[in-house]
Design a protein around this motif. Structure first.
Motif, PDB file in Angstrom:
ATOM      1  N   GLU A 162       0.836  -1.203   0.000  1.00  0.00           N
ATOM      2  CA  GLU A 162       0.000   0.000   0.000  1.00  0.00           C
ATOM      3  C   GLU A 162       0.871   1.253   0.000  1.00  0.00           C
ATOM      4  O   GLU A 162       0.606   2.224  -0.709  1.00  0.00           O
ATOM      5  CB  GLU A 162      -0.909  -0.020   1.227  1.00  0.00           C
ATOM      6  CG  GLU A 162      -1.770   1.217   1.399  1.00  0.00           C
ATOM      7  CD  GLU A 162      -1.442   2.004   2.648  1.00  0.00           C
ATOM      8  OE1 GLU A 162      -1.513   3.246   2.587  1.00  0.00           O
ATOM      9  OE2 GLU A 162      -1.112   1.380   3.662  1.00  0.00           O
ATOM     10  N   ASP A 163       1.957   1.206   0.771  1.00  0.00           N
ATOM     11  CA  ASP A 163       2.855   2.356   0.867  1.00  0.00           C
ATOM     12  C   ASP A 163       3.544   2.650  -0.466  1.00  0.00           C
ATOM     13  O   ASP A 163       3.556   3.796  -0.926  1.00  0.00           O
ATOM     14  CB  ASP A 163       3.896   2.101   1.958  1.00  0.00           C
ATOM     15  CG  ASP A 163       4.849   3.270   2.117  1.00  0.00           C
ATOM     16  OD1 ASP A 163       4.394   4.384   2.406  1.00  0.00           O
ATOM     17  OD2 ASP A 163       6.068   3.067   1.945  1.00  0.00           O
ATOM     18  N   ASN A 217       0.975   3.964  -3.077  1.00  0.00           N
ATOM     19  CA  ASN A 217       0.546   5.333  -2.809  1.00  0.00           C
ATOM     20  C   ASN A 217       1.652   6.339  -3.114  1.00  0.00           C
ATOM     21  O   ASN A 217       1.379   7.446  -3.595  1.00  0.00           O
ATOM     22  CB  ASN A 217       0.088   5.470  -1.351  1.00  0.00           C
ATOM     23  CG  ASN A 217      -1.314   4.934  -1.138  1.00  0.00           C
ATOM     24  OD1 ASN A 217      -2.112   4.852  -2.070  1.00  0.00           O
ATOM     25  ND2 ASN A 217      -1.630   4.558   0.083  1.00  0.00           N
ATOM     26  N   ARG A 218       2.893   5.967  -2.825  1.00  0.00           N
ATOM     27  CA  ARG A 218       4.000   6.872  -3.172  1.00  0.00           C
ATOM     28  C   ARG A 218       4.110   7.011  -4.687  1.00  0.00           C
ATOM     29  O   ARG A 218       4.390   8.099  -5.202  1.00  0.00           O
ATOM     30  CB  ARG A 218       5.309   6.359  -2.570  1.00  0.00           C
ATOM     31  CG  ARG A 218       5.439   6.689  -1.087  1.00  0.00           C
ATOM     32  CD  ARG A 218       6.827   6.447  -0.540  1.00  0.00           C
ATOM     33  NE  ARG A 218       7.058   5.044  -0.219  1.00  0.00           N
ATOM     34  CZ  ARG A 218       7.889   4.239  -0.851  1.00  0.00           C
ATOM     35  NH1 ARG A 218       8.586   4.709  -1.889  1.00  0.00           N
ATOM     36  NH2 ARG A 218       8.041   2.992  -0.485  1.00  0.00           N
ATOM     37  N   THR A 240       1.271   9.280  -5.837  1.00  0.00           N
ATOM     38  CA  THR A 240       1.573  10.683  -5.512  1.00  0.00           C
ATOM     39  C   THR A 240       2.573  11.260  -6.497  1.00  0.00           C
ATOM     40  O   THR A 240       2.403  12.385  -6.999  1.00  0.00           O
ATOM     41  CB  THR A 240       2.135  10.782  -4.078  1.00  0.00           C
ATOM     42  OG1 THR A 240       1.163  10.291  -3.154  1.00  0.00           O
ATOM     43  CG2 THR A 240       2.488  12.218  -3.740  1.00  0.00           C
ATOM     44  N   ARG A 264      -7.152  -0.003   3.053  1.00  0.00           N
ATOM     45  CA  ARG A 264      -6.099   0.858   2.501  1.00  0.00           C
ATOM     46  C   ARG A 264      -5.344   0.138   1.385  1.00  0.00           C
ATOM     47  O   ARG A 264      -5.012   0.740   0.354  1.00  0.00           O
ATOM     48  CB  ARG A 264      -5.139   1.290   3.609  1.00  0.00           C
ATOM     49  CG  ARG A 264      -5.771   2.240   4.619  1.00  0.00           C
ATOM     50  CD  ARG A 264      -4.883   2.422   5.841  1.00  0.00           C
ATOM     51  NE  ARG A 264      -3.653   3.096   5.501  1.00  0.00           N
ATOM     52  CZ  ARG A 264      -3.475   4.412   5.520  1.00  0.00           C
ATOM     53  NH1 ARG A 264      -4.471   5.210   5.876  1.00  0.00           N
ATOM     54  NH2 ARG A 264      -2.320   4.949   5.205  1.00  0.00           N
ATOM     55  N   ALA A 305      -5.365   1.219  -2.651  1.00  0.00           N
ATOM     56  CA  ALA A 305      -4.125   1.472  -3.392  1.00  0.00           C
ATOM     57  C   ALA A 305      -4.063   0.620  -4.657  1.00  0.00           C
ATOM     58  O   ALA A 305      -3.708   1.109  -5.743  1.00  0.00           O
ATOM     59  CB  ALA A 305      -2.916   1.203  -2.505  1.00  0.00           C
ATOM     60  N   SER A 317      -6.744   1.850  -7.226  1.00  0.00           N
ATOM     61  CA  SER A 317      -6.364   3.137  -7.824  1.00  0.00           C
ATOM     62  C   SER A 317      -5.261   2.952  -8.862  1.00  0.00           C
ATOM     63  O   SER A 317      -5.309   3.540  -9.947  1.00  0.00           O
ATOM     64  CB  SER A 317      -5.911   4.117  -6.743  1.00  0.00           C
ATOM     65  OG  SER A 317      -6.941   4.358  -5.808  1.00  0.00           O
TER      66      SER A 317
END
Length: 257
Positions: free
Chosen positions: A106-107, A110-111, A114, A156, A160, A163
């Protein structure tokens, strides 16, 4: 004599510590063979028994992320869904391991999202996304996310993945850059199928993601309306201050000063 020998082996196995018994089961699952349902059922029962043991350093991140749980997670695809649920429900360290894997992916997703939204390093976008998709696809234990109890971690992670897959498949977003790469499109489709397909409904990725986004939008609007209702003057003062500061930053500096 053969039966007597088997009876003698059983107490020895019971005397092994939990980690050794787990490694023994993983070694059995490493065999390249077609497993029968009774064979897998026997392993499920042994894993359920292991779940009742006192594991060393229970709850520590080092214990939960050990290679043993990673290896067992890789083998979960050999079991039927009901058996997977029993295994994950029985083994708390395995559940924590899967949750940590979900949080890690997920991290990174998401990075990446972004970075893509800020138009940073656009040439690297496709290859970075392909690498992330490949890593998720090679972690089959993630497909057991339904059986992990942490709803926030699951949501979460799913947000991710959904998306990132939408970005890859939407013609208005990254699909034109990925269209020339069949592997990328195949990975996106496979992840969508693995995580967002329901029997009798097909793919639910788009309606699920849209419903989540609409819910979050409504929540933010409600929070904003409440903030305006109770802190109108303070918000006006801070907004005016921010606009003045932004305007000053945009003004060209006077070379005479």
């Amino acid at each position: 004599w053969a039966q007597w020998g088997k009876r003698q082996e059983s107490p020895a196995c019971l005397d092994m510590d939990a980690e050794t018994r787990l490694l023994h089961l993983i070694h059995r699952l490493d065999q390249d063979k077609i497993w029968s349902l009774p064979e897998l059922g026997s392993i499920v029962e042994e894993l359920e028994a292991l779940g009742k043991e006192d594991w060393p350093d229970r709850g520590s991140s080092q214990a939960d992320s050990s290679s043993s749980w990673e290896q067992l997670g890789q083998h979960l695809v050999k079991f039927q869904e009901g058996q997977q649920q029993r295994i994950v429900a029985a083994l708390a360290p395995l559940r924590r391991h899967i949750c940590r894997r979900m949080t890690g992916f997920e991290d990174v997703l998401n990075r990446w999202l972004t970075s893509a939204s800020q138009e940073q390093n656009t040439e690297a976008w496709p290859q970075q996304l392909i690498a992330h998709f490949q890593a998720i696809d090679r972690t089959p234990q993630l497909r057991c996310y339904r059986h992990c109890g942490d709803l926030d971690v699951k949501t979460r992670f799913m947000m991710a993945v959904a998306s990132a897959v939408r970005v890859a498949q939407d013609p208005r977003l990254l699909r034109p850059q990925l269209a020339a790469n069949p592997q990328a499109m195949a990975l996106a489709s496979r992840l969508a199928s693995s995580f967002f397909t329901l029997p009798g409904h097909g793919s639910v990725l788009e309606p699920w993601l849209d419903a989540r986004l609409d819910g979050y939008d409504a929540l933010w609007r409600s929070a904003a309306d409440r903030a305006v209702e109770h802190f109108r003057e303070e918000l006006q003062r801070r907004l005016a201050s921010a606009l003045v500061q932004h305007h000053r930053q945009k003004e060209p500096s006077d070379p005479k000063l």
